[in-house]
Design an enzyme around this catalytic site. Structure first.
Site, PDB file in Angstrom:
ATOM      1  N   HIS A  95      12.465 -12.476 -30.887  1.00 20.57           N
ATOM      2  CA  HIS A  95      11.336 -13.344 -30.536  1.00 20.57           C
ATOM      3  C   HIS A  95      11.020 -14.294 -31.702  1.00 20.57           C
ATOM      4  O   HIS A  95      10.761 -15.475 -31.496  1.00 20.57           O
ATOM      5  CB  HIS A  95      10.070 -12.513 -30.243  1.00 20.57           C
ATOM      6  CG  HIS A  95      10.156 -11.630 -29.036  1.00 20.57           C
ATOM      7  ND1 HIS A  95       9.844 -10.289 -29.069  1.00 20.57           N
ATOM      8  CD2 HIS A  95      10.512 -11.902 -27.762  1.00 20.57           C
ATOM      9  CE1 HIS A  95       9.985  -9.777 -27.851  1.00 20.57           C
ATOM     10  NE2 HIS A  95      10.402 -10.727 -27.047  1.00 20.57           N
ATOM     11  N   LYS A  97       1.830  -2.885 -15.585  1.00 23.08           N
ATOM     12  CA  LYS A  97       2.970  -2.545 -16.433  1.00 23.08           C
ATOM     13  C   LYS A  97       2.524  -1.618 -17.560  1.00 23.08           C
ATOM     14  O   LYS A  97       1.568  -1.918 -18.279  1.00 23.08           O
ATOM     15  CB  LYS A  97       3.562  -3.841 -17.010  1.00 23.08           C
ATOM     16  CG  LYS A  97       4.956  -3.684 -17.535  1.00 23.08           C
ATOM     17  CD  LYS A  97       5.604  -5.041 -17.713  1.00 23.08           C
ATOM     18  CE  LYS A  97       6.888  -4.938 -18.509  1.00 23.08           C
ATOM     19  NZ  LYS A  97       7.543  -6.236 -18.661  1.00 23.08           N
TER      20      LYS A  97
HETATM   21  O1  PNS Z   1       8.828 -10.757 -21.904  1.00 21.20           O
HETATM   22  P1  PNS Z   1       8.990 -10.768 -20.408  1.00 21.20           P
HETATM   23  O2  PNS Z   1       8.459  -9.484 -19.826  1.00 21.20           O
HETATM   24  O3  PNS Z   1      10.400 -11.059 -19.974  1.00 21.20           O
HETATM   25  O4  PNS Z   1       8.062 -11.975 -19.878  1.00 21.20           O
HETATM   26  C1  PNS Z   1       7.979 -12.261 -18.508  1.00 21.20           C
HETATM   27  C2  PNS Z   1       6.920 -13.323 -18.213  1.00 21.20           C
HETATM   28  C3  PNS Z   1       5.572 -12.964 -18.781  1.00 21.20           C
HETATM   29  C4  PNS Z   1       7.371 -14.631 -18.824  1.00 21.20           C
HETATM   30  C5  PNS Z   1       6.858 -13.458 -16.650  1.00 21.20           C
HETATM   31  O5  PNS Z   1       6.700 -12.207 -16.097  1.00 21.20           O
HETATM   32  C6  PNS Z   1       5.754 -14.381 -16.156  1.00 21.20           C
HETATM   33  O6  PNS Z   1       5.804 -15.573 -16.346  1.00 21.20           O
HETATM   34  N1  PNS Z   1       4.742 -13.779 -15.484  1.00 21.20           N
HETATM   35  C7  PNS Z   1       3.602 -14.487 -14.944  1.00 21.20           C
HETATM   36  C8  PNS Z   1       3.670 -14.589 -13.401  1.00 21.20           C
HETATM   37  C9  PNS Z   1       4.576 -15.745 -13.011  1.00 21.20           C
HETATM   38  O7  PNS Z   1       4.203 -16.891 -13.151  1.00 21.20           O
HETATM   39  N2  PNS Z   1       5.837 -15.417 -12.591  1.00 21.20           N
HETATM   40  C10 PNS Z   1       6.897 -16.389 -12.324  1.00 21.20           C
HETATM   41  C11 PNS Z   1       6.790 -17.088 -10.992  1.00 21.20           C
HETATM   42  S1  PNS Z   1       6.460 -16.101  -9.608  1.00 21.20           S
END
Ligand code: PNS
Length: 161
Positions: free
Chosen positions: A19, A43
């Site tokens: 990261h 989660k």
């Molecule tokens: O570190 P991660 O767990 O891979 O991050 C995932 C994240 C937070 C980027 C993703 O889950 C996200 O954007 N969640 C918010 C809901 C959303 O907009 N989802 C995508 C379109 S449905």
């Protein structure tokens, strides 16, 4: 010139050197970066949200132009709220591609004004993820050098080492 900003979203449970590599690269392109931590009560995480925020803030405290925040709901809505139009995503190996590809297209469908920008993490961190760090640490594996020193200490504390 207009300030260019971007959002780097994730769960960051915990923040890894992978990261950090993405954050450092993004800061070379954008004037301001918001590290946005998803609030997801469904989660189960090793670190509660407030601990993740304070850890990330501490690790990034010397870097200029960084904001650390949490968000909930749709990422694209949060991006609009923050008055930017760029989502930063990190790519490691091919395994990330399918999921990221799906999300980038869905996000584009939801808001065509927002661009997803993919940055590669340093090759040294290709094999690490928050999940694999937790897996190793849980069974006493050494994670020193794979995560920032503060994170290493906190993860070890969580698992009682
Ligand atoms: O570190 P991660 O767990 O891979 O991050 C995932 C994240 C937070 C980027 C993703 O889950 C996200 O954007 N969640 C918010 C809901 C959303 O907009 N989802 C995508 C379109 S449905």
């Amino acid at each position: 010139m207009k300030e260019r900003s971007a959002i780097y979203p994730g769960t960051f449970d915990p923040l890894t050197n992978g990261h950090l590599s993405i954050i450092n690269r993004a800061l070379k392109i954008f004037d301001k970066l918001v590290v946005a931590i998803l609030t997801n009560p469904q989660k189960t995480t090793l670190f509660p949200l407030d601990e993740r925020i304070s850890m990330i803030k501490e690790v990034l405290k010397d870097k200029p132009n960084i904001e650390v925040e949490s968000f909930d709901g749709l990422l694209v809505d949060y991006v609009v709220k923050k008055r930017t139009n760029v989502i930063i995503k990190g790519l490691r190996a091919l395994s990330d591609f399918e999921y990221e590809f799906q999300m980038a297209i869905m996000n584009r469908k939801l808001n065509r004004d927002i661009q997803s920008v993919f940055l590669m993490t340093d090759y040294r961190w290709f094999y690490i993820s928050s999940t694999i760090i937790k897996e190793a640490a849980k069974f006493g594996g050494e994670i020193n050098g794979l995560v920032p020193p503060l994170v290493c200490k906190k993860v070890k504390e969580k698992y009682g080492f």
